[in-house]
Motif scaffolding. Structure first.
Motif, PDB file in Angstrom:
ATOM      1  N   LYS A  29       0.795  -1.187  -0.086  1.00  0.00           N
ATOM      2  CA  LYS A  29      -0.266  -0.131   0.562  1.00  0.00           C
ATOM      3  C   LYS A  29       1.185   1.364   0.403  1.00  0.00           C
ATOM      4  O   LYS A  29       0.349   2.419  -0.408  1.00  0.00           O
ATOM      5  CB  LYS A  29      -0.803   0.283   1.556  1.00  0.00           C
ATOM      6  CG  LYS A  29      -1.877   0.886   1.332  1.00  0.00           C
ATOM      7  CD  LYS A  29      -2.680   1.507   0.598  1.00  0.00           C
ATOM      8  CE  LYS A  29      -3.472   2.075   1.097  1.00  0.00           C
ATOM      9  NZ  LYS A  29      -3.248   3.621   0.915  1.00  0.00           N
ATOM     10  N   LEU A  30       1.973   1.628   0.561  1.00  0.00           N
ATOM     11  CA  LEU A  30       2.924   2.339   1.097  1.00  0.00           C
ATOM     12  C   LEU A  30       3.601   2.921   0.145  1.00  0.00           C
ATOM     13  O   LEU A  30       3.531   3.833  -0.806  1.00  0.00           O
ATOM     14  CB  LEU A  30       3.241   2.259   2.305  1.00  0.00           C
ATOM     15  CG  LEU A  30       3.251   2.413   3.642  1.00  0.00           C
ATOM     16  CD1 LEU A  30       3.874   2.113   4.584  1.00  0.00           C
ATOM     17  CD2 LEU A  30       3.028   3.816   3.891  1.00  0.00           C
ATOM     18  N   SER A  31       3.884   1.393  -0.978  1.00  0.00           N
ATOM     19  CA  SER A  31       4.684   1.691  -2.305  1.00  0.00           C
ATOM     20  C   SER A  31       3.821   2.086  -3.058  1.00  0.00           C
ATOM     21  O   SER A  31       4.211   3.046  -4.247  1.00  0.00           O
ATOM     22  CB  SER A  31       5.121   0.277  -3.119  1.00  0.00           C
ATOM     23  OG  SER A  31       6.217  -0.765  -1.548  1.00  0.00           O
ATOM     24  N   GLU A  32       2.595   2.016  -3.277  1.00  0.00           N
ATOM     25  CA  GLU A  32       1.228   2.282  -4.233  1.00  0.00           C
ATOM     26  C   GLU A  32       1.666   4.081  -4.139  1.00  0.00           C
ATOM     27  O   GLU A  32       0.929   4.451  -5.045  1.00  0.00           O
ATOM     28  CB  GLU A  32       0.518   2.045  -4.147  1.00  0.00           C
ATOM     29  CG  GLU A  32       0.024   0.339  -4.871  1.00  0.00           C
ATOM     30  CD  GLU A  32      -1.271  -0.889  -4.515  1.00  0.00           C
ATOM     31  OE1 GLU A  32      -2.112   0.155  -4.232  1.00  0.00           O
ATOM     32  OE2 GLU A  32      -0.760  -1.309  -4.942  1.00  0.00           O
ATOM     33  N   ASP A  33       0.886   4.476  -2.531  1.00  0.00           N
ATOM     34  CA  ASP A  33       0.895   6.167  -2.815  1.00  0.00           C
ATOM     35  C   ASP A  33       2.314   6.661  -2.305  1.00  0.00           C
ATOM     36  O   ASP A  33       1.577   7.836  -3.529  1.00  0.00           O
ATOM     37  CB  ASP A  33       0.892   6.268  -0.992  1.00  0.00           C
ATOM     38  CG  ASP A  33      -0.329   5.243  -0.229  1.00  0.00           C
ATOM     39  OD1 ASP A  33      -1.202   4.853  -0.907  1.00  0.00           O
ATOM     40  OD2 ASP A  33      -0.171   4.884   0.719  1.00  0.00           O
ATOM     41  N   ILE A  34       3.609   5.894  -2.670  1.00  0.00           N
ATOM     42  CA  ILE A  34       4.597   7.251  -3.355  1.00  0.00           C
ATOM     43  C   ILE A  34       4.576   6.964  -4.400  1.00  0.00           C
ATOM     44  O   ILE A  34       4.649   8.157  -5.325  1.00  0.00           O
ATOM     45  CB  ILE A  34       5.816   6.087  -2.708  1.00  0.00           C
ATOM     46  CG1 ILE A  34       6.181   6.243  -1.497  1.00  0.00           C
ATOM     47  CG2 ILE A  34       7.200   6.202  -3.679  1.00  0.00           C
ATOM     48  CD1 ILE A  34       7.154   5.237  -0.705  1.00  0.00           C
ATOM     49  N   LYS A  35       3.765   5.705  -5.498  1.00  0.00           N
ATOM     50  CA  LYS A  35       4.276   5.663  -6.905  1.00  0.00           C
ATOM     51  C   LYS A  35       2.841   7.121  -7.143  1.00  0.00           C
ATOM     52  O   LYS A  35       3.418   7.577  -8.366  1.00  0.00           O
ATOM     53  CB  LYS A  35       4.283   4.331  -7.250  1.00  0.00           C
ATOM     54  CG  LYS A  35       5.002   3.734  -7.897  1.00  0.00           C
ATOM     55  CD  LYS A  35       4.221   2.594  -8.947  1.00  0.00           C
ATOM     56  CE  LYS A  35       5.030   1.209  -8.291  1.00  0.00           C
ATOM     57  NZ  LYS A  35       4.332   0.014  -8.494  1.00  0.00           N
ATOM     58  N   ALA A  36       2.023   7.008  -6.722  1.00  0.00           N
ATOM     59  CA  ALA A  36       0.859   8.130  -6.733  1.00  0.00           C
ATOM     60  C   ALA A  36       1.986   9.617  -6.175  1.00  0.00           C
ATOM     61  O   ALA A  36       1.251  10.408  -7.402  1.00  0.00           O
ATOM     62  CB  ALA A  36      -0.167   7.650  -6.007  1.00  0.00           C
ATOM     63  N   THR A  37       2.431   9.489  -5.580  1.00  0.00           N
ATOM     64  CA  THR A  37       3.023  10.753  -4.781  1.00  0.00           C
ATOM     65  C   THR A  37       4.284  11.500  -6.646  1.00  0.00           C
ATOM     66  O   THR A  37       3.694  12.637  -6.763  1.00  0.00           O
ATOM     67  CB  THR A  37       3.168  11.049  -3.904  1.00  0.00           C
ATOM     68  OG1 THR A  37       2.927  10.745  -2.740  1.00  0.00           O
ATOM     69  CG2 THR A  37       4.091  12.403  -3.026  1.00  0.00           C
ATOM     70  N   GLU A  38       4.915  10.491  -6.579  1.00  0.00           N
ATOM     71  CA  GLU A  38       5.735  11.108  -7.505  1.00  0.00           C
ATOM     72  C   GLU A  38       5.341  10.971  -9.046  1.00  0.00           C
ATOM     73  O   GLU A  38       5.408  12.529  -9.479  1.00  0.00           O
ATOM     74  CB  GLU A  38       7.017   9.262  -7.617  1.00  0.00           C
ATOM     75  CG  GLU A  38       7.359   9.264  -7.236  1.00  0.00           C
ATOM     76  CD  GLU A  38       8.123   8.132  -7.393  1.00  0.00           C
ATOM     77  OE1 GLU A  38       9.292   7.891  -6.330  1.00  0.00           O
ATOM     78  OE2 GLU A  38       8.023   7.151  -7.477  1.00  0.00           O
ATOM     79  N   LEU A  39       3.706  10.486  -9.205  1.00  0.00           N
ATOM     80  CA  LEU A  39       2.878  10.550 -10.320  1.00  0.00           C
ATOM     81  C   LEU A  39       2.554  11.981 -10.472  1.00  0.00           C
ATOM     82  O   LEU A  39       2.554  12.519 -11.287  1.00  0.00           O
ATOM     83  CB  LEU A  39       1.602  10.166 -10.796  1.00  0.00           C
ATOM     84  CG  LEU A  39       1.046   9.644 -11.783  1.00  0.00           C
ATOM     85  CD1 LEU A  39       2.014   9.284 -12.843  1.00  0.00           C
ATOM     86  CD2 LEU A  39      -0.060   8.691 -11.641  1.00  0.00           C
TER      87      LEU A  39
END
Ligand SMILES: [Zn+2]
Length: 256
Positions: A58-68
């Motif tokens: 979940k955290l990895s996905e959150d990070i990807k979303a923020t980077e996007l």
């Protein structure tokens, strides 16, 4: 299968069967105690690891979303810069002030967009750094738990390999021993065993006391126990009492 013919079995024999069953169950219980808390610890760790895995994902996905989000804002800035450049060039070729001012307003709007995007990028970068710290902590915790699980599993595996054969043999013996005990007694036996932590339903008299709850057993009751004419239970804990000779902890002095 033939019906069990246990009703006419003498009390003495019933007690003997019960005691044998208790001894076998106790041996199996000892093996389980040897394994101790390990099986539970292993399954708790497994649950925890599944939870941590979900959290890490979940955290990895959150990070990807923020980077996007950041890269989208960076694109907006680039597009605005291109437009500002274009409007600037157009301003050099305008026919009147009205056109020039209109382009100036467009440039201002694009500059505002850039400002806003820069603000959003700054916020997202703070968020990203926090998310990365959280992710790192979760990953570390995941690794630690995984190590602990591997250790405990190996430990448990060793014990299981060592005791498996013994457990199987005991299981078979227990099943045979249970067949010798009449249904009603067996139910009581299971109920009493289940009720106590030490899993004892049949105990001997130890120093004039119940071997299960250590309460005093009156001499008259002890005499009755030794006679083996009826099944005597401890009035305090309900466990079946057998004499020490039957239990093999004391030898009988043969009478002439
Ligand atoms: Zn008792």
């Amino acid at each position: 299968m033939a019906k069990k013919k246990t009703v006419n079995v003498p009390v003495e024999e019933k007690l003997q069967y019960l005691f044998e069953l208790q001894e076998l169950d106790s041996k199996l219980h000892d093996i389980e105690r040897l394994k101790g808390e390990l099986p539970m610890e292993v399954s708790e760790l497994e649950d925890e690891i599944v939870g941590l895995e979900t959290r890490v994902n979940k955290l990895s996905e959150d990070i990807k979303a923020t980077e996007l989000k950041i890269s989208k804002h960076q694109n907006t800035i680039k597009e605005a810069e291109v437009l500002i450049e274009k409007y600037g060039q157009q301003q050099e070729n305008v026919n009147n002030n009205r056109e020039y001012d209109a382009l100036s307003r467009e440039i201002e709007l694009q500059k505002l967009d850039i400002q806003l995007s820069n603000k959003r990028i700054k916020e997202a970068k703070v968020q990203l750094s926090n998310q990365k710290i959280t992710l790192e902590a979760a990953q570390k915790r995941f690794e630690l738990k995984k190590d602990a699980l591997d250790r405990k599993q190996a430990e448990l595996e060793k014990i299981i390999v060592k005791t498996e054969k013994e457990e199987k043999t005991l299981d078979r013996k227990i099943q045979r021993a249970r067949k010798k005990v009449e249904e009603r007694l067996l139910k009581a036996y299971d109920r009493i065993r289940g009720a106590y932590k030490n899993k004892l339903a049949v105990v001997t008299v130890e120093r004039n006391s119940c071997g299960g709850c250590f309460n005093h057993i009156p001499p008259q009751t002890q005499l009755e126990i030794n006679q083996r004419k009826r099944i005597i239970i401890c009035e305090h804990c309900g466990r079946v009492l057998v004499d020490r000779v039957m239990a093999g902890v004391e030898t009988v002095e043969e009478e002439d």
